[in-house]
Enzyme design. Sequence first.
Site, PDB file in Angstrom:
ATOM      1  N   GLN A  99       0.830  -1.215   0.000  1.00 34.66           N
ATOM      2  CA  GLN A  99       0.000   0.000   0.000  1.00 34.66           C
ATOM      3  C   GLN A  99       0.863   1.262   0.000  1.00 34.66           C
ATOM      4  O   GLN A  99       1.616   1.491   0.943  1.00 34.66           O
ATOM      5  CB  GLN A  99      -0.883   0.008   1.270  1.00 34.66           C
ATOM      6  CG  GLN A  99      -1.762   1.239   1.413  1.00 34.66           C
ATOM      7  CD  GLN A  99      -2.544   1.234   2.731  1.00 34.66           C
ATOM      8  OE1 GLN A  99      -2.127   0.608   3.695  1.00 34.66           O
ATOM      9  NE2 GLN A  99      -3.662   1.930   2.760  1.00 34.66           N
ATOM     10  N   TYR A 142       0.212   4.731   0.326  1.00 36.02           N
ATOM     11  CA  TYR A 142      -0.559   5.925   0.683  1.00 36.02           C
ATOM     12  C   TYR A 142       0.350   6.965   1.357  1.00 36.02           C
ATOM     13  O   TYR A 142       0.528   8.063   0.881  1.00 36.02           O
ATOM     14  CB  TYR A 142      -1.690   5.566   1.659  1.00 36.02           C
ATOM     15  CG  TYR A 142      -3.000   5.130   1.049  1.00 36.02           C
ATOM     16  CD1 TYR A 142      -3.068   4.540  -0.205  1.00 36.02           C
ATOM     17  CD2 TYR A 142      -4.197   5.284   1.747  1.00 36.02           C
ATOM     18  CE1 TYR A 142      -4.279   4.125  -0.741  1.00 36.02           C
ATOM     19  CE2 TYR A 142      -5.414   4.877   1.217  1.00 36.02           C
ATOM     20  CZ  TYR A 142      -5.451   4.302  -0.025  1.00 36.02           C
ATOM     21  OH  TYR A 142      -6.654   3.896  -0.538  1.00 36.02           O
ATOM     22  N   GLU A 176      -9.978  -1.173   5.351  1.00 33.30           N
ATOM     23  CA  GLU A 176      -8.781  -1.278   6.197  1.00 33.30           C
ATOM     24  C   GLU A 176      -9.172  -1.283   7.671  1.00 33.30           C
ATOM     25  O   GLU A 176      -8.600  -2.007   8.476  1.00 33.30           O
ATOM     26  CB  GLU A 176      -7.825  -0.106   5.909  1.00 33.30           C
ATOM     27  CG  GLU A 176      -6.539  -0.200   6.731  1.00 33.30           C
ATOM     28  CD  GLU A 176      -5.477   0.838   6.359  1.00 33.30           C
ATOM     29  OE1 GLU A 176      -5.697   1.624   5.436  1.00 33.30           O
ATOM     30  OE2 GLU A 176      -4.428   0.831   7.023  1.00 33.30           O
TER      31      GLU A 176
HETATM   32  C1  LIG Z   1       4.017  -0.194  11.409  1.00 37.37           C
HETATM   33  C2  LIG Z   1       3.337   0.721  10.443  1.00 37.37           C
HETATM   34  C3  LIG Z   1       2.945   0.223   9.213  1.00 37.37           C
HETATM   35  C4  LIG Z   1       2.358   1.076   8.277  1.00 37.37           C
HETATM   36  N1  LIG Z   1       2.053   0.580   7.045  1.00 37.37           N
HETATM   37  C5  LIG Z   1       1.643   1.426   6.075  1.00 37.37           C
HETATM   38  C6  LIG Z   1       1.476   0.985   4.734  1.00 37.37           C
HETATM   39  O1  LIG Z   1       1.677  -0.212   4.412  1.00 37.37           O
HETATM   40  N2  LIG Z   1       1.130   1.868   3.786  1.00 37.37           N
HETATM   41  C7  LIG Z   1       0.886   3.182   4.083  1.00 37.37           C
HETATM   42  O2  LIG Z   1       0.533   3.933   3.182  1.00 37.37           O
HETATM   43  N3  LIG Z   1       1.024   3.648   5.349  1.00 37.37           N
HETATM   44  C8  LIG Z   1       1.406   2.807   6.345  1.00 37.37           C
HETATM   45  N4  LIG Z   1       1.589   3.273   7.626  1.00 37.37           N
HETATM   46  C9  LIG Z   1       1.451   4.700   7.878  1.00 37.37           C
HETATM   47  C10 LIG Z   1       0.308   5.083   8.794  1.00 37.37           C
HETATM   48  O3  LIG Z   1      -0.901   5.067   8.099  1.00 37.37           O
HETATM   49  C11 LIG Z   1       0.656   6.468   9.356  1.00 37.37           C
HETATM   50  O4  LIG Z   1       1.751   6.303  10.220  1.00 37.37           O
HETATM   51  C12 LIG Z   1      -0.495   7.096  10.087  1.00 37.37           C
HETATM   52  O5  LIG Z   1      -1.497   7.478   9.196  1.00 37.37           O
HETATM   53  C13 LIG Z   1      -0.050   8.325  10.908  1.00 37.37           C
HETATM   54  O6  LIG Z   1       0.651   9.219  10.105  1.00 37.37           O
HETATM   55  P1  LIG Z   1       2.100   9.776  10.510  1.00 37.37           P
HETATM   56  O7  LIG Z   1       2.939   8.620  10.923  1.00 37.37           O
HETATM   57  O8  LIG Z   1       2.583  10.629   9.402  1.00 37.37           O
HETATM   58  O9  LIG Z   1       1.850  10.644  11.810  1.00 37.37           O
HETATM   59  P2  LIG Z   1       1.252  12.121  11.854  1.00 37.37           P
HETATM   60  O10 LIG Z   1       0.033  12.209  11.010  1.00 37.37           O
HETATM   61  O11 LIG Z   1       2.348  13.100  11.597  1.00 37.37           O
HETATM   62  O12 LIG Z   1       0.807  12.204  13.365  1.00 37.37           O
HETATM   63  C14 LIG Z   1       1.758  12.389  14.444  1.00 37.37           C
HETATM   64  C15 LIG Z   1       0.974  12.407  15.749  1.00 37.37           C
HETATM   65  O13 LIG Z   1       0.058  13.512  15.753  1.00 37.37           O
HETATM   66  C16 LIG Z   1      -1.272  13.061  15.961  1.00 37.37           C
HETATM   67  N5  LIG Z   1      -2.207  13.857  15.129  1.00 37.37           N
HETATM   68  C17 LIG Z   1      -2.091  14.128  13.811  1.00 37.37           C
HETATM   69  N6  LIG Z   1      -3.147  14.861  13.382  1.00 37.37           N
HETATM   70  C18 LIG Z   1      -3.955  15.026  14.462  1.00 37.37           C
HETATM   71  C19 LIG Z   1      -5.211  15.681  14.684  1.00 37.37           C
HETATM   72  N7  LIG Z   1      -5.854  16.297  13.675  1.00 37.37           N
HETATM   73  N8  LIG Z   1      -5.750  15.641  15.922  1.00 37.37           N
HETATM   74  C20 LIG Z   1      -5.122  15.006  16.950  1.00 37.37           C
HETATM   75  N9  LIG Z   1      -3.923  14.386  16.806  1.00 37.37           N
HETATM   76  C21 LIG Z   1      -3.350  14.385  15.595  1.00 37.37           C
HETATM   77  C22 LIG Z   1      -1.271  11.605  15.514  1.00 37.37           C
HETATM   78  O14 LIG Z   1      -2.284  10.864  16.149  1.00 37.37           O
HETATM   79  C23 LIG Z   1       0.123  11.156  15.946  1.00 37.37           C
HETATM   80  O15 LIG Z   1       0.131  10.827  17.326  1.00 37.37           O
HETATM   81  C24 LIG Z   1       2.132   2.438   8.600  1.00 37.37           C
HETATM   82  C25 LIG Z   1       2.495   2.915   9.863  1.00 37.37           C
HETATM   83  C26 LIG Z   1       3.100   2.087  10.773  1.00 37.37           C
HETATM   84  C27 LIG Z   1       3.519   2.648  12.109  1.00 37.37           C
END
Ligand SMILES: Cc1cc2nc3c(=O)[nH]c(=O)nc-3n(C[C@H](O)[C@H](O)[C@H](O)COP(=O)(O)OP(=O)(O)OC[C@H]3O[C@@H](n4cnc5c(N)ncnc54)[C@H](O)[C@@H]3O)c2cc1C
Length: 398
Positions: free
Chosen positions: A126, A128, A244
Amino acid sequence: MNINYTAEELAFRDEVRAFLDDKLPADIAEKVKGLRKLSKEDHQRWQKILSAQGWYATHWPAEHGGVEWSAVQKHIWDEESCRYGVPRTIPFGVNMVAPVIIKFGNEQQKQQYLPRILSGEDWWCQGYSEPGAGSDLASLKTRAVRDGDHYIVNGQKTWTTLGQHADMIFCLVRTNTEVKAQEGISFLLIDMNTPGITVRPIITLDGEHEVNEVFFEDVKVPLANLVGEEDKGWTYAKYLLTYERTGLAGIGLSKAALGHLKSLASRRLKHGRPLIEDTGFSQRIAQVEIDLMAAAISNLRIIASVEGGGVPGAESSMLKVRGTEIRQTINDLARRAIGPYAIPFIEEELALDFDGDYLSDEYAAPLSAHYFNNRKLSIFGGSNEIQKNIVSKMILGL
Ligand SMILES: Cc1cc2nc3c(=O)[nH]c(=O)nc-3n(C[C@H](O)[C@H](O)[C@H](O)COP(=O)(O)OP(=O)(O)OC[C@H]3O[C@@H](n4cnc5c(N)ncnc54)[C@H](O)[C@@H]3O)c2cc1C
């Protein structure tokens, strides 16, 4: 609401149990129950057995080779398969991109990709998330520019789970920068062997190579690999996310993990007595068991409403938060049960064929790695903070 199984549902449960007794390979179940690493070959072997039974594609219509189970049947399968130690289905092909292709793809895409997903020929991942686009996914920047009968793709995806094994990646790409962020995104299917794609590992806290960064440098993707209409990808991306989030609460997994926790707390000694008899520790186990029972009943309530024609709404966000908190609490208690032996990281002990002396006990070896790995549960699939925002708006009206 009636939460007892009907006679047909009980008969289905017996059928599931008979199938798992007969067909689930013992070595795979041993790895799952012992929290050991599964290889790509383990996953593929089990997938072929499930496909032969016709039980692999639980979200697909029968005309494409799916099994049309009711919500209750899916729940029974979930409970039984977790109890038996069935590997989790790698969702990217069968449970994510396939429902999108079935609903929005053209005939040629259905014929080309669906049979190969069903047979396990293609392993999907994926694409994204990006370094600057996680929770705020619509800000993604990976660019796809038309050039004759191709798109030229440049950019970077990250956290790409098991991308090192993948033959194909489904990607959200920006095809229009002149409009609102959500209106300029397209959904592309990209062959991972195309020149210009580089996969780099990200090694996580548990020492595991599960996630990756994927770089795209002038990657040529045929226009035929666009799903649906250009710039309408956000609609398809959101449709996929509903799939998902299904099952992220992991109630069956928590029940199996709780059984495992109780068993190891019975074997572990504290001051010469089983840890499970320690008042403080047994109270912690009791608390998480009560929380799990409450979440299991909420899960059944949602299932009963879906069976009655309802659509799961913000309740699934609530369940995702509670379910993942419960799983993380159980992992934490298991880690605490082995005390200081949780601290050293001894990679060789994680292999099933390790024949040296364990620092502690065999069952203790993977507990810390498992605890660290499952920190991800509250981050992916929409972080728990984001789910709480949904609950506060949709359920509490804040
Ligand atoms: C082990 C693992 C596997 C993954 N696998 C995939 C994959 O296969 N493909 C893929 O596309 N993605 C994958 N992801 C990505 C995952 O979808 C993202 O990590 C997730 O959407 C959070 O985005 P970020 O890590 O950029 O954190 P951010 O969005 O930068 O968030 C950082 C922190 O701020 C908080 N935050 C952000 N916005 C808000 C808000 N509006 N209100 C309150 N709190 C907020 C979040 O909850 C988090 O604690 C994976 C992630 C992990 C950890």
